[in-house]
Design a protein around this motif. Structure first.
Motif, PDB file in Angstrom:
ATOM      1  N   VAL A 123       0.863  -1.191   0.000  1.00 13.59           N
ATOM      2  CA  VAL A 123       0.000   0.000   0.000  1.00 13.59           C
ATOM      3  C   VAL A 123       0.894   1.233   0.000  1.00 13.59           C
ATOM      4  O   VAL A 123       1.636   1.466   0.965  1.00 13.59           O
ATOM      5  N   PRO A 124       0.865   2.052  -1.056  1.00 14.14           N
ATOM      6  CA  PRO A 124       1.793   3.186  -1.155  1.00 14.14           C
ATOM      7  C   PRO A 124       1.589   4.202  -0.034  1.00 14.14           C
ATOM      8  O   PRO A 124       0.458   4.508   0.344  1.00 14.14           O
ATOM      9  N   SER A 125       2.695   4.699   0.491  1.00 15.69           N
ATOM     10  CA  SER A 125       2.622   5.749   1.512  1.00 15.69           C
ATOM     11  C   SER A 125       2.828   7.136   0.919  1.00 15.69           C
ATOM     12  O   SER A 125       2.411   8.138   1.513  1.00 15.69           O
ATOM     13  N   GLY A 126       3.513   7.213  -0.240  1.00 14.72           N
ATOM     14  CA  GLY A 126       3.842   8.512  -0.819  1.00 14.72           C
ATOM     15  C   GLY A 126       5.020   9.175  -0.135  1.00 14.72           C
ATOM     16  O   GLY A 126       5.372  10.313  -0.465  1.00 14.72           O
ATOM     17  N   LEU A 127       5.669   8.479   0.813  1.00 19.52           N
ATOM     18  CA  LEU A 127       6.805   9.023   1.544  1.00 19.52           C
ATOM     19  C   LEU A 127       8.025   8.121   1.364  1.00 19.52           C
ATOM     20  O   LEU A 127       7.912   6.971   0.929  1.00 19.52           O
ATOM     21  N   ASP A 128       9.187   8.644   1.733  1.00 19.83           N
ATOM     22  CA  ASP A 128      10.441   7.932   1.535  1.00 19.83           C
ATOM     23  C   ASP A 128      10.825   7.217   2.832  1.00 19.83           C
ATOM     24  O   ASP A 128      11.659   7.689   3.600  1.00 19.83           O
ATOM     25  N   PHE A 129      10.250   6.068   3.062  1.00 20.64           N
ATOM     26  CA  PHE A 129      10.482   5.342   4.317  1.00 20.64           C
ATOM     27  C   PHE A 129      11.930   4.870   4.464  1.00 20.64           C
ATOM     28  O   PHE A 129      12.481   4.863   5.559  1.00 20.64           O
ATOM     29  N   ASN A 130      12.555   4.436   3.348  1.00 19.68           N
ATOM     30  CA  ASN A 130      13.914   3.898   3.459  1.00 19.68           C
ATOM     31  C   ASN A 130      14.988   4.953   3.199  1.00 19.68           C
ATOM     32  O   ASN A 130      16.178   4.640   3.180  1.00 19.68           O
ATOM     33  N   ARG A 131      14.579   6.182   2.969  1.00 12.51           N
ATOM     34  CA  ARG A 131      15.482   7.345   2.853  1.00 12.51           C
ATOM     35  C   ARG A 131      16.510   7.174   1.737  1.00 12.51           C
ATOM     36  O   ARG A 131      17.676   7.506   1.884  1.00 12.51           O
ATOM     37  N   ASN A 132      16.043   6.688   0.586  1.00 17.23           N
ATOM     38  CA  ASN A 132      16.954   6.533  -0.556  1.00 17.23           C
ATOM     39  C   ASN A 132      16.667   7.543  -1.659  1.00 17.23           C
ATOM     40  O   ASN A 132      17.219   7.439  -2.753  1.00 17.23           O
ATOM     41  N   GLY A 133      15.786   8.509  -1.393  1.00 12.31           N
ATOM     42  CA  GLY A 133      15.481   9.550  -2.365  1.00 12.31           C
ATOM     43  C   GLY A 133      14.277   9.270  -3.231  1.00 12.31           C
ATOM     44  O   GLY A 133      13.840  10.129  -4.001  1.00 12.31           O
TER      45      GLY A 133
END
Length: 399
Positions: A123-133
């Motif tokens: 389910v897409p969050s629209g945010l960068d959870f893994n901080r890879n850009g």
């Protein structure tokens, strides 16, 4: 007299040795019930593929999964990694095309009741959870996945599921757990700061979901508590998956011990399980008590709970596999007889990660891991999944 003895055993937590075969009792009387969990790896790489594969009765993997289930013959079964499809479509196809047909001489098995529901994987969050850009990686979904519903869960039951009292915890936010073990950015002096406040405002604790399914077994209600915490791997020094795994396990530990006043379900109901309620916790918890990469003490939150009985199901096949596969298995500290997962020989090796844990008040009879030795005719089923089915037979009294 026998029932009085068994009741005393239940109150004292004494295990009564019985054959593995499970049978349902007469209405209103004691019922011998078998609960099992199986991470069957019936997930697919694309949405719709599982429905396509199950639409005919000749998918080789699904036939093997069905045979394992038919050999074990559980009355209540959790299947992990069964892609979620609305309206029980995939579940119905699996029951109709596979379980109702005997596989390789095994007897057909019928489950009149099935439960599945949305999960966080894909389910897409629209945010960068893994901080890879990027914000579109599988890692950026609320639970790792390439499409919504991948790696979902399915419960099959011979007993009615009280749907009006089902509780799901898909949307509970991690930050709302008091003392949450939030991942830490090792590059900063602050604690628990891997995720930004913006991310934590939406980040859901459950990587799939947590379900409380009340089962009506004669005159008793037994809560089937199921989940599939994320593997404590595939991350970095921040240990974002390891800490999440720990707190996903903690959710059930709090839920059963009166410590879940903070918890809210997807309907807004707060709190945990009522005092004295009977339950069985099941699932692939991705945490070994001794070996592996999980946070130390993660699964002990359940195993050491004063409300839980751990029968330590085992198999000779797991011992044989550890010896013949070697690698990391040779240096592990845990007893290989309890392993349920057959993983990479170099790391982490085979582990105990799948659990069926009954509450006090239920009478455990017998448990084991379905892991045939190499010389068994059923050894051909050992490659069905990288996990092995875990089964538990117990007695539910009728009052």
């Amino acid at each position: 007299m026998r029932i009085r003895v068994l009741l005393a055993c239940a109150l004292l937590g004494v295990v009564v040795a019985q054959p593995a075969e499970a049978t349902s009792g007469a209405k209103g009387g004691p019922a011998q019930v078998r609960f099992s969990t199986f991470n069957a790896s019936l997930n697919r790489s694309a949405a719709g593929q599982l429905v396509s594969d199950l639409s005919t009765p000749d998918n080789a993997q699904a036939r093997k999964v069905a045979e394992v289930i038919q050999r074990d013959r559980p009355d209540v079964l959790l299947i992990n990694e069964f892609d979620y499809v609305p309206d029980n479509k995939a579940a119905d196809l699996f029951r109709t095309n596979y379980l109702k047909h005997g596989q390789n001489g095994a007897k057909p098995i019928d489950y009149p009741y099935a439960f599945t529901a949305p999960v966080n994987t894909g389910v897409p969050s629209g945010l960068d959870f893994n901080r890879n850009g990027s914000t579109t990686d599988p890692d950026d979904a609320y639970g790792f996945g390439f499409f919504p519903g991948q790696y979902g869960m399915l419960v099959l039951s011979k007993f009615p599921i009280d749907r009006k009292d089902v509780r799901t915890f898909q949307n509970f936010k991690w930050k709302d757990m008091p003392g949450a073990l939030l991942p830490d950015d090792p590059a900063t002096p602050a604690k628990g700061d891997w995720y930004s406040p913006q991310v934590l405002d939406v980040f859901r604790l459950s990587s799939k979901s947590h379900w409380d399914l009340p089962l009506k077994i004669n005159r008793q209600t037994v809560h089937f508590l199921v989940s599939h915490p994320t593997p404590p791997a595939f991350d970095g020094a921040e240990d974002r998956n390891g800490t999440r795994n720990n707190d996903e396990i903690r959710l059930w530990a709090d839920y059963i011990t009166g410590k879940a006043g903070y918890l809210y379900d997807d309907k807004g109901k707060r709190g945990g399980l009522e005092r004295g309620a009977k339950f069985v916790i099941a699932g692939d918890n991705n945490s070994d008590p001794i070996d592996g990469d999980s946070v130390p003490g993660a699964i002990q939150q359940l195993l050491n709970s004063h409300r839980v009985i751990d029968l330590k199901p085992s198999s000779k096949g797991a011992v044989e596999a550890a010896q013949t596969q070697g690698g990391a298995n040779l240096t592990q500290k845990g007893n290989p007889r309890y392993d349920t997962g057959d993983f990479n020989d170099n790391a982490p090796g085979n582990l105990r990660v799948d659990y069926v844990l009954p509450s006090y008040g239920l009478i455990p009879l017998h448990s084991e891991v379905f892991w045939p030795v190499a010389g068994s005719p059923l050894a051909r089923l050992n490659d069905t999944s990288d996990h092995h089915l875990v089964g538990l037979s117990l007695l539910v009294l009728g009052w």
